[in-house]
Design a protein around this motif. Structure first.
Motif, mmCIF file in Angstrom:
data_model
loop_
_atom_site.group_PDB
_atom_site.id
_atom_site.type_symbol
_atom_site.label_atom_id
_atom_site.label_comp_id
_atom_site.label_asym_id
_atom_site.label_seq_id
_atom_site.Cartn_x
_atom_site.Cartn_y
_atom_site.Cartn_z
ATOM 1 N N PRO A 176 40.901 49.137 37.428
ATOM 2 C CA PRO A 176 41.138 47.609 37.369
ATOM 3 C C PRO A 176 40.935 47.184 35.854
ATOM 4 C CG PRO A 176 38.905 47.969 37.773
ATOM 5 C CD PRO A 176 39.594 49.481 38.144
ATOM 6 N N GLY B 113 46.062 40.236 44.742
ATOM 7 C CA GLY B 113 45.196 40.916 43.860
ATOM 8 C C GLY B 113 43.835 40.504 44.371
ATOM 9 N N SER C 155 40.762 52.688 41.205
ATOM 10 C CA SER C 155 41.537 51.530 41.091
ATOM 11 C C SER C 155 41.897 51.184 40.008
ATOM 12 C CB SER C 155 40.657 50.302 41.601
ATOM 13 O OG SER C 155 40.243 50.509 42.965
ATOM 14 N N HIS D 23 41.610 44.773 41.395
ATOM 15 C CA HIS D 23 42.707 44.759 40.298
ATOM 16 C C HIS D 23 42.057 44.055 39.087
ATOM 17 C CE1 HIS D 23 44.905 44.768 44.436
ATOM 18 N NE2 HIS D 23 45.725 45.491 43.335
#
Length: 333
Positions: free
Chosen positions: A259, A107, A257, A233
């Motif tokens: 996150p 990650g 993404s 992440h």
């Protein structure tokens, strides 16, 4: 008279031996109090008094190994190491334990507002392969981060650090560094508690100090593009009120993404930047996120922050991409 002055006076023949020993004993008694705290605080392993500073060693390592090591910084009003030594239990521990469960193998983690590196070093202790990026704009604080990394060379190999800050645009910005050498911000914190100047020995000078420091800033989106980071992440953001601007400059990253965002939101800090934390909650909601926080040991959704809200740290989880996490951990309050 300070202990070193006593020693020099005795060496120079200005103090009788029995007087010197009695005075030294009075100075040294504090060590027994520190030892009592070490016994009481299960998170503390030891304190090392070294020629280059005073180091606090956590008792959090696995397999009998030491936990992270960090310098105590007495120029600060209260340094993180000092707090973790003297306070049993960490109000952020529940947050960190939850975050630990969510760490994916390989990650990518952004530690925005890395300060002296404690958060990044804690993550680096995890057994998973992680790519940790730590960002700190203040040169003096960044040097302290590097010093702590040098104390933890094995862990530090897992962290890439950058002497920059983040906002909604790239360039340069003035940060205001208070006398306590902490809580630096692009809008000054005028609370006298933070503005009081201290000496390296921890003595208050009685002066109020606010230093202007020119720092480099970037956007999360631009940094990711320049460094070819395709996915983030976990994005931790603790920047003394600039959280909204950091997230505005991370819009593309948030949209692609998705996150997990772990952010601090305080009304008093946001006010200095001319907004209310609810603007962040609304902005993130528009990107498909919900705001959650721990309350009574459970994760609850927060639709808005009110004057009664006591929590200061929040997890933003994407309704679709983090649906499994929400289903498993979200409770009714």
């Amino acid at each position: 008279m300070r202990l070193l002055e006593l020693a020099k006076a005795f060496q120079a023949g200005k103090l009788q031996k029995w007087i010197y020993w009695r005075l030294v004993r009075e100075k040294m008694k504090i060590l027994t109090e520190l030892q009592e705290v070490l016994v009481w605080n299960s998170a503390a392993e030891r304190i090392e008094i070294r020629t280059d500073g005073i180091v606090f060693v956590h008792a959090r390592g696995g397999g009998g190994a030491d936990g992270i090591r960090c310098y105590m910084d007495f120029e600060e009003t209260i340094s993180r190491a000092e707090a973790e030594f003297s306070m049993r239990g960490d109000y952020e521990q529940e947050d960190f334990d939850f975050l630990r469960e969510l760490l994916p193998e390989n990650g990518v983690i952004f530690d925005i507002g890395g300060n002296v590196g404690i958060f990044s070093l804690n993550l680096a202790q995890e057994s998973k392969e992680l790519q940790i990026y730590a960002f700190e704009p203040l040169p003096t604080t960044y040097r302290k981060m590097q010093a702590n990394f040098q104390l933890n060379p094995t862990l530090a190999t897992k962290v890439k650090s950058y002497n920059i800050g983040f906002s909604k645009e790239s360039g340069n910005a003035v940060f205001y560094l208070p006398g306590a050498s902490e809580a630096a911000s692009m809008h000054p914190n005028e609370d006298d508690y933070y503005s009081l100047e201290s000496t390296p020995e921890g003595e208050y000078t009685g002066r109020i100090k606010m230093q202007e420091v020119h720092c480099k800033i970037d956007t999360v989106d631009n940094f990711c593009a320049v460094h070819h980071i395709s996915s983030v992440h976990i994005l931790k953001c603790d920047v003394e009120g600039a959280e909204r601007d950091v997230l505005l400059g991370a819009r593309q990253t948030l949209e692609t993404s998705h996150p997990i965002v772990y952010a601090e939101m305080l009304r008093k800090h946001a006010k200095r930047f001319g907004y209310h934390p609810n603007e962040i909650i609304d902005y993130m909601r528009g990107l498909g996120y919900c705001c959650t926080t721990f309350r009574n040991h459970g994760l609850v959704e927060l639709s808005e922050m009110t004057d009664e809200t006591q929590e200061v740290n929040f997890f933003f989880l994407h309704q679709k991409h983090h649906a499994d996490i929400l289903k498993q951990h979200l409770t009714e309050n």
